[in-house]
Design a protein around this motif. Sequence first.
Motif, PDB file in Angstrom:
ATOM      1  N   LYS A 106      57.828  35.472  53.578  1.00 26.08           N
ATOM      2  CA  LYS A 106      57.016  35.707  52.399  1.00 26.08           C
ATOM      3  C   LYS A 106      57.870  35.470  51.158  1.00 26.08           C
ATOM      4  O   LYS A 106      58.952  36.003  51.039  1.00 26.08           O
ATOM      5  N   HIS A 107      57.361  34.656  50.256  1.00 24.09           N
ATOM      6  CA  HIS A 107      58.044  34.355  49.014  1.00 24.09           C
ATOM      7  C   HIS A 107      57.330  35.070  47.878  1.00 24.09           C
ATOM      8  O   HIS A 107      56.118  35.229  47.886  1.00 24.09           O
ATOM      9  N   GLY A 108      58.078  35.492  46.879  1.00 23.37           N
ATOM     10  CA  GLY A 108      57.524  36.229  45.749  1.00 23.37           C
ATOM     11  C   GLY A 108      56.798  35.340  44.755  1.00 23.37           C
ATOM     12  O   GLY A 108      56.585  34.153  44.962  1.00 23.37           O
ATOM     13  N   ASN A 109      56.434  35.942  43.642  1.00 20.35           N
ATOM     14  CA  ASN A 109      55.654  35.264  42.619  1.00 20.35           C
ATOM     15  C   ASN A 109      56.485  34.384  41.710  1.00 20.35           C
ATOM     16  O   ASN A 109      55.971  33.420  41.175  1.00 20.35           O
ATOM     17  N   SER A 110      57.702  34.702  41.469  1.00 21.60           N
ATOM     18  CA  SER A 110      58.588  34.098  40.477  1.00 21.60           C
ATOM     19  C   SER A 110      58.122  34.483  39.076  1.00 21.60           C
ATOM     20  O   SER A 110      57.203  35.277  38.901  1.00 21.60           O
ATOM     21  N   LEU A 111      58.731  33.912  38.065  1.00 17.87           N
ATOM     22  CA  LEU A 111      58.442  34.306  36.686  1.00 17.87           C
ATOM     23  C   LEU A 111      57.014  33.952  36.271  1.00 17.87           C
ATOM     24  O   LEU A 111      56.332  34.744  35.619  1.00 17.87           O
ATOM     25  N   GLY A 146      54.278  33.760  38.045  1.00 15.39           N
ATOM     26  CA  GLY A 146      53.302  34.674  38.639  1.00 15.39           C
ATOM     27  C   GLY A 146      53.286  36.024  37.956  1.00 15.39           C
ATOM     28  O   GLY A 146      52.232  36.624  37.739  1.00 15.39           O
ATOM     29  N   HIS A 147      54.466  36.518  37.565  1.00 15.39           N
ATOM     30  CA  HIS A 147      54.541  37.807  36.881  1.00 15.39           C
ATOM     31  C   HIS A 147      53.926  37.721  35.481  1.00 15.39           C
ATOM     32  O   HIS A 147      53.248  38.652  35.039  1.00 15.39           O
ATOM     33  N   ALA A 203      49.431  38.893  31.768  1.00 15.67           N
ATOM     34  CA  ALA A 203      48.365  38.396  30.888  1.00 15.67           C
ATOM     35  C   ALA A 203      46.999  38.818  31.420  1.00 15.67           C
ATOM     36  O   ALA A 203      46.093  39.151  30.639  1.00 15.67           O
ATOM     37  N   ARG A 204      46.843  38.837  32.725  1.00 12.71           N
ATOM     38  CA  ARG A 204      45.590  39.268  33.340  1.00 12.71           C
ATOM     39  C   ARG A 204      45.314  40.745  33.030  1.00 12.71           C
ATOM     40  O   ARG A 204      44.192  41.144  32.740  1.00 12.71           O
ATOM     41  N   LYS A 247      49.359  36.076  43.887  1.00 11.35           N
ATOM     42  CA  LYS A 247      50.068  36.627  45.042  1.00 11.35           C
ATOM     43  C   LYS A 247      51.173  35.675  45.458  1.00 11.35           C
ATOM     44  O   LYS A 247      51.202  34.523  45.073  1.00 11.35           O
ATOM     45  N   GLY A 248      52.059  36.142  46.279  1.00 11.07           N
ATOM     46  CA  GLY A 248      53.146  35.306  46.787  1.00 11.07           C
ATOM     47  C   GLY A 248      52.660  34.349  47.867  1.00 11.07           C
ATOM     48  O   GLY A 248      51.515  34.394  48.300  1.00 11.07           O
ATOM     49  N   ASN A 249      53.547  33.490  48.321  1.00 14.20           N
ATOM     50  CA  ASN A 249      53.227  32.527  49.369  1.00 14.20           C
ATOM     51  C   ASN A 249      53.788  32.989  50.705  1.00 14.20           C
ATOM     52  O   ASN A 249      54.805  33.667  50.758  1.00 14.20           O
ATOM     53  N   GLU A 250      53.121  32.596  51.783  1.00 17.17           N
ATOM     54  CA  GLU A 250      53.602  32.891  53.123  1.00 17.17           C
ATOM     55  C   GLU A 250      53.728  31.592  53.901  1.00 17.17           C
ATOM     56  O   GLU A 250      52.902  30.693  53.765  1.00 17.17           O
ATOM     57  N   LYS A 251      54.769  31.513  54.720  1.00 23.24           N
ATOM     58  CA  LYS A 251      54.970  30.355  55.575  1.00 23.24           C
ATOM     59  C   LYS A 251      55.294  30.867  56.966  1.00 23.24           C
ATOM     60  O   LYS A 251      56.206  31.675  57.141  1.00 23.24           O
TER      61      LYS A 251
END
Length: 81
Positions: free
Chosen positions: A24-29, A31-32, A37-38, A57-61
């Motif tokens: 699982k990878h995070g959102n990075s800057l 995404g945050h 803003a949301r 959301k983050g990505n999954e591989k």
Amino acid sequence: MQCPKCKSENVTVELVQSSSKTKKHGNSLGGHVNNAARGVTALCTLGMSNLVWKKSKGNEKTKYKNETMCVCQNCGKSWKA
């Protein structure tokens, strides 16, 4: 291919999924910033903007590991090929 138990030639070879790993990878800057803003927009519109603007959301591989298994059709013995 021969069965090691009964020496029969009536053997089927199958590819079986043995394990899987999910990274699982995070959102990075980006995404945050999107999620911040949301949240601000949701406060200004009393939450109505959340109906159309979804949370980032983050990505999954997922990687799967496969193994070759042999099954004797006469005696039922199975083994790795």
